[in-house]
Design an enzyme around this catalytic site. Structure first.
Site, PDB file in Angstrom:
ATOM      1  CG  HIS A 283       0.253 -10.387   5.657  1.00 55.27           C
ATOM      2  ND1 HIS A 283       0.471 -11.397   6.384  1.00 55.27           N
ATOM      3  CD2 HIS A 283      -0.671 -11.415   4.540  1.00 55.27           C
ATOM      4  CE1 HIS A 283       0.359 -12.844   6.256  1.00 55.27           C
ATOM      5  NE2 HIS A 283      -0.343 -12.839   5.071  1.00 55.27           N
TER       6      HIS A 283
ATOM      7  CB  SER B  92      -4.392 -15.160   4.430  1.00 50.33           C
ATOM      8  OG  SER B  92      -4.068 -16.335   5.026  1.00 50.33           O
TER       9      SER B  92
ATOM     10  CE  LYS C 272       1.141 -13.294   1.563  1.00 49.38           C
ATOM     11  NZ  LYS C 272      -0.127 -13.965   1.688  1.00 49.38           N
ATOM     12  CB  SER C 273       5.026 -18.943   2.716  1.00 49.86           C
ATOM     13  OG  SER C 273       4.485 -17.844   3.608  1.00 49.86           O
TER      14      SER C 273
ATOM     15  CG  ASP D 201       3.118 -13.841   8.895  1.00 50.64           C
ATOM     16  OD1 ASP D 201       2.235 -14.018   7.923  1.00 50.64           O
ATOM     17  OD2 ASP D 201       2.937 -13.830   9.841  1.00 50.64           O
TER      18      ASP D 201
ATOM     19  NE  ARG E 182      -2.473 -11.921 -23.250  1.00 50.72           N
ATOM     20  CZ  ARG E 182      -3.253 -12.604 -24.278  1.00 50.72           C
ATOM     21  NH1 ARG E 182      -4.563 -12.119 -24.710  1.00 50.72           N
ATOM     22  NH2 ARG E 182      -2.662 -13.593 -24.997  1.00 50.72           N
TER      23      ARG E 182
END
Length: 326
Positions: A145, A162, A166-167, A184, A251
């Site tokens: 995913h 989810s 991301k999208s 997806d 960092r």
């Protein structure tokens, strides 16, 4: 294990540089025969009667040498070794360089339901392309995913829980001129235990994207075909996660990795919170990865510069201490 038949091999949608140019000229009843291995075989030794270690499950490739030997056997009416070879139920026989089998060979192939294919490619070129094709067909696969994009030529696999964005991040990257491979779900393939290739799980749906509050959008229609591509090598893994104030994040650019199907790829973890421009950070990570491939490591250079500075400060202090003691 891949499930591919000789007919599937004829119908494979291959790129121009990898096209096999195959056509069936006999034994069509054998097109349903399954191909069970990525190996190929040159049957010169079996045709001469040596069947030890004969790879009967492999595609049999007939180059000019094998074809001339078949002609000699046909003139001598010596069909014993040919009959024995075809009795092994080989997947198919491929005649390269536009060659064709003898009539007797065709008759025996029809009797044993062995597909006879021909290609205009010379045997060396065809074998190379066939190896590449079968290696990919039989490559180990994994579906995960995530979102897969190409940023400055680097294949970036974006993962995360989810709803982490991301999208939306991928959409902003595409708006900035980068390309989408899949949204997806991403299918990964291990190619020769050397590198990973990522693509859409379903080629028909790979270039569609779900944006919460907006719905399903077609990236090719909205941004043009220049905003998409079918597949790409996975060269960087980016994991997005909600900002955790109690967690200590990298960092200075330490080396982290992800492993998929036994292949290790560099990894960065990006904490997400309001005000952080995640697409710009991913662009910078992709640029930095390109620099690493050229042998330039920003973190290592920073570390070396700090050491040089500390050494110079220490030397200066020692000099002044010595002067005070004079």
């Amino acid at each position: 294990m891949a499930d591919i038949s000789v007919l599937d091999l004829l119908d494979l949608d291959l790129k121009e540089h990898n096209i096999l140019s195959l056509s069936c000229i006999a034994g069509r009843s054998g097109l349903s025969q399954k191909i069970k291995t990525s190996k190929i075989s040159r049957p010169g030794l079996p045709l001469s009667g040596f069947f030890e270690e004969f790879s009967a499950s492999s595609i049999q490739v007939f180059g000019r040498g094998e074809q001339q030997y078949l002609l000699m056997l046909d003139k001598e009416k010596n069909y014993t070794n040919v009959e024995k070879l075809l009795s092994y139920r080989v997947p198919c026989c491929v005649f390269c360089d536009g060659g064709k089998p003898t009539e007797s060979f065709i008759e025996m192939s029809e009797a044993t339901s062995t597909a006879i294919l021909t290609t205009p490619l010379i045997s060396s070129d065809f074998s190379r392309r066939l190896y590449q094709t079968l290696d990919e067909v039989f490559a180990p696969t994994q579906t995960i995913h995530g979102v897969f994009v190409e940023v400055y030529g680097i294949g970036v696999l974006i993962t995360g829980e989810s709803g982490v964005g991301k999208s939306e991040t991928a959409l902003e990257l595409i708006e900035r001129g980068h390309r989408l491979i899949s949204d997806d779900t991403v299918r990964l393939k291990n190619i020769n235990d050397s590198f990973l290739v990522g693509m859409g799980e379903n080629p028909m749906l790979a270039h569609h994207m779900e944006i919460r509050g907006l719905g399903i959008i077609n990236l090719a229609n909205l941004f043009g075909v220049g905003a998409i591509r079918d597949r790409k090598q996975v060269q960087l893994s980016v994991h997005l996660e909600e900002w955790d104030a109690s967690k200590s994040y990298d960092r200075i650019g330490g080396e982290m990795t992800d492993t998929f199907l036994g292949i290790t790829v560099p990894k960065v973890v990006i904490p997400v919170k309001p005000g952080r421009n995640v697409p710009v950070i991913i662009e910078t990570a992709a640029r930095n990865e390109r620099l690493k491939k050229l042998g330039y490591y920003s973190a290592k250079e920073f570390d070396q510069n700090v050491l040089k500075w500390l050494e110079s400060e220490t030397a200066r202090k020692m000099y002044y201490i010595d002067e005070d003691n004079v």
